[in-house]
Each structure stands twice: as structure tokens, then as C-alpha cells.
Design an enzyme around this catalytic site. Sequence first.
Site, PDB file in Angstrom:
ATOM      1  N   TYR A 119      -1.722   1.288   2.332  1.00 42.91           N
ATOM      2  CA  TYR A 119      -1.788   2.057   1.221  1.00 42.91           C
ATOM      3  C   TYR A 119      -0.439   2.625   0.564  1.00 42.91           C
ATOM      4  O   TYR A 119       0.588   2.871   1.395  1.00 42.91           O
ATOM      5  CB  TYR A 119      -2.569   3.380   1.344  1.00 42.91           C
ATOM      6  CG  TYR A 119      -2.633   4.394   0.356  1.00 42.91           C
ATOM      7  CD1 TYR A 119      -3.769   4.311  -0.885  1.00 42.91           C
ATOM      8  CD2 TYR A 119      -1.838   5.284  -0.041  1.00 42.91           C
ATOM      9  CE1 TYR A 119      -3.836   5.090  -1.566  1.00 42.91           C
ATOM     10  CE2 TYR A 119      -1.585   6.189  -1.311  1.00 42.91           C
ATOM     11  CZ  TYR A 119      -2.938   6.064  -2.066  1.00 42.91           C
ATOM     12  OH  TYR A 119      -2.653   7.005  -3.056  1.00 42.91           O
ATOM     13  N   GLU A 207      -1.085   3.081  -8.009  1.00 42.45           N
ATOM     14  CA  GLU A 207      -1.939   3.249  -6.806  1.00 42.45           C
ATOM     15  C   GLU A 207      -2.026   1.858  -6.129  1.00 42.45           C
ATOM     16  O   GLU A 207      -2.879   1.107  -7.106  1.00 42.45           O
ATOM     17  CB  GLU A 207      -3.002   4.124  -6.906  1.00 42.45           C
ATOM     18  CG  GLU A 207      -3.669   4.141  -5.384  1.00 42.45           C
ATOM     19  CD  GLU A 207      -4.821   5.016  -5.253  1.00 42.45           C
ATOM     20  OE1 GLU A 207      -5.864   4.768  -5.719  1.00 42.45           O
ATOM     21  OE2 GLU A 207      -4.987   6.132  -4.625  1.00 42.45           O
TER      22      GLU A 207
END
Length: 410
Positions: A119, A207
Site C-alpha cells: 500500500y 492512492e
Amino acid sequence: MNIHEYQAKAVLKDFGVPVPTGYPVLAAGEAGSAAAQLGGPIWVVKAQIHAGGRGKGSFKEAAAGEKGGVRLAKSAAEAEAFVHQMLGNTLVTVQTGPAGKQVNRLYIEEGSAIEKEFYLSMLVDRATARVAFVVSTEGGMNIEDVAHDTPEKIVTFSVDPATGILPQHGRRVADALKLSGDLAKQAERLVARLYAAFVAKDMSMLEINPLIVTKDGQLRCLDAKIAFDGNAIYRHPDIAALRDETEEDAKEIEASKYDLNYITLDGTIGCMVNGAGLAMATMDIIKLYGAAPANFLDVGGGATKEKVTAAFKIITADPAVKGILVNIFGGIMRCDVIAEGVIAAVRDVGLAVPLVVRLEGTNVDLGKTIIRESGLNVIPADDLDDAAQKIVAAVGGTAASGAAASQGAH
Ligand code: GDP
Ligand code: MN
């Protein structure tokens, strides 16, 4: 402003960020040629909506098949079939809410063989007034869950704008992801390029979930979500052109044309208020008396009759609105202008729900006279408290015992 994944990947690719090759499909007829341009052996067909959680999502229509909004196909023909199944149907994910979102665009990508999923996100951290990185080895899942269950697995740091991005930042990301050798070098390059893209395009959030290491040792962005700072869009016409209005709330788009600060909410009482603070207070007091606002609306300080009319029409056109509360404190905004705007709008579109009007301040007597003499069925109110109780009672709420009811509701 938000954009689709395929657009975000194209933006990042311009900055040298590694993303899989893919082709968007905006109409059913394009599916075959898009799939044929990729060599396989795996094709990934991805629903393009402004919401995440697509992989674990499901479609409302049986015709869309059992699988979610991200599907792996073993042939170009299967990829094409997946496009036809999904296009035009409604995908429900944890982020869309129960109503789901209609899939009007798809993206067909070369499949990646995944070794690891990470992530990585970037955002403007208001507390430090810097761009911050958030990195975790726990990719492909909901980062809120990681933050809750294993906060030690999330690494964050921010970049001093005076120095800009430095090799040390890349090394911190590589360390956090436990990468070494060539992969650590790839991470350093990636971090520098993501930062360059973020700053150059005035992003507010970026993101990558997941950022992957492929089986053949390449770092690659498998998903990409970008939000841009709305106040800076004017200097990026290329980004403005990526706007997909079908993904946005029609009422908010209409309001933006009149420069109104309008946000759709899920209650039943339409609010027209001047000033953000008064609008917040109005929403609070509606809640206090047991109902909920259908919108936030600040018509602004110097609103014209045309602006007020537009605002009123947006509220009355919303089928969720069961009652309207106009709450104006006239300072720069004059009460008679509000009154004329409301009356003009009602004459134009009619009034099918109760309307409570509370006016105070500049030209209040004139405003009240205009409304009284209009013959409209308006419920006048003396102050904010009185107004909130009256509108909640008018929509069948529990205003009479407001304070008590609100304790139960919270
Ligand atoms: P999201 O569910 O909306 O976040 O969509 P993503 O683009 O993140 O895809 C969801 C999941 O699908 C990823 O976490 C991967 O596990 C899987 N996925 C996506 N693309 C590929 C691919 O090219 N190969 C493989 N094997 N899995 C993929
Ligand atoms: Mn994702």
C-alpha cells in the site's frame, strides 16, 4: 475533483511511473479491439467508477454475472464477454453505498503476475503543511482496517517543500516495504516520480493500492486513485478535461454553475442558508429536533435573486426533500432579495412541500412583507429554534419534544 483509474494511470505514466498497459472501453463496440491489442495470457477487465472496493463488489443485475468489478480473463474473447456483462449495470461496493454506481466505462489491462501487494498513498497533511507518504506492507486491503488492527505496519513521513523529494525518502519507502537491491532502487525512482506528479498536477490525494512486485521483480502500480485540489483545477485544463460528470451528483453540478456551496446529504429537510457557519448551525438544530438535513447550502453573502432562485429550484427538484427551511441572517445579503428569489422560484416550479422561512437582519420587514403579500403558503418563524421546530413538525418529525427526542436519536 476525482478521476477514473485508467485516467489516473495515464497521468502517472506521463511522469514515468510504471503501470500496466491498458485500453479504456467507453462503448460496447470498442471491447473487441481493446482486448485484441493486448497479448495475454491474462487480461484484466476493470469497472471504472469513482469508488473503490470494486474487486470485492457485486452487481445488482443477474446478467452481469457473479464475479465482482475486477475480473481476470484467459482470452481476449473472455475479456470482451466480461465487458458486455458489466457495461451499463450497477456495481455495489463498500464505497458506493447500497444504491451502487452504474458502470459506463471499463478498462482492459494486461494481467500482472503478483508476487507481493503493498500500500502506498500520498496526501496533503494540513497539520504539517507538507505532502505526506503513507506506506504499508499490507497491500490490497482496506487501509483503515490495517490502521485499526496493526498500526505498527503503517509508516508515514512528510516531505519538506524547501528540499523537495530526496533519495532518503525513497530509501524510507524501500525500508518500510522491506525491499533491497534492484527493487529498492525501483522504489526510490518510483517515489521521486510520484512526488513530481503529485506536485506538478496539484493533487490532494494519490492512492496506489495495491503497489505490487511482479513475479519477474518489477515494482508496478496495479490500482491508482487520484483526487485533485479543486481550487487549482483552473491551471490544469488537461486535468479538467478528465472530469466525468456522470460520476457526480447532478444537483451539485447544477449548484456549481451558480457558484453555490451545495452538498447533497441524506435527510429530508432542504436548507437554504447564507453563511457556512449559519448553515452548519441550521443542520445541527434540525438534528436536535429529530430530523435530518437533505443538503448543506450556503448561498453566500452577496447572492442575487437569480442565485437564490436557482438554489431554491435545486432543493425543490430533490424528491428526498419533504420540507424546506429558509434561514437567512441579512447582513450584506438583504432579506428582501431572498424573499423575491424564493417567490420567483415558487412561481416557476410550484411548492409541493411545507416551507418555513426565518428572516432576520437587513430589510427584514420588507422581506416579510413581500412574502406575506405573495399569498404563498409560507410558515413564518421568529428565530432559529422556532424555525427548526416548525419545519420538523411540518414533515411529521418530533419537534414538540425536540430536546428529548434528540437524546434518543444520538
Ligand atoms: P479495487 O478492488 O477497486 O481496489 O480494485 P483493484 O484495482 O485494487 O483490484 C482489486 C484486486 O484485484 C487487486 O488487489 C488484485 O488482487 C486483483 N488484481 C487486479 N489486477 C490484477 C492483475 O493484473 N493480476 C492479478 N493476479 N490480480 C489482479
Ligand atoms: Mn485497489
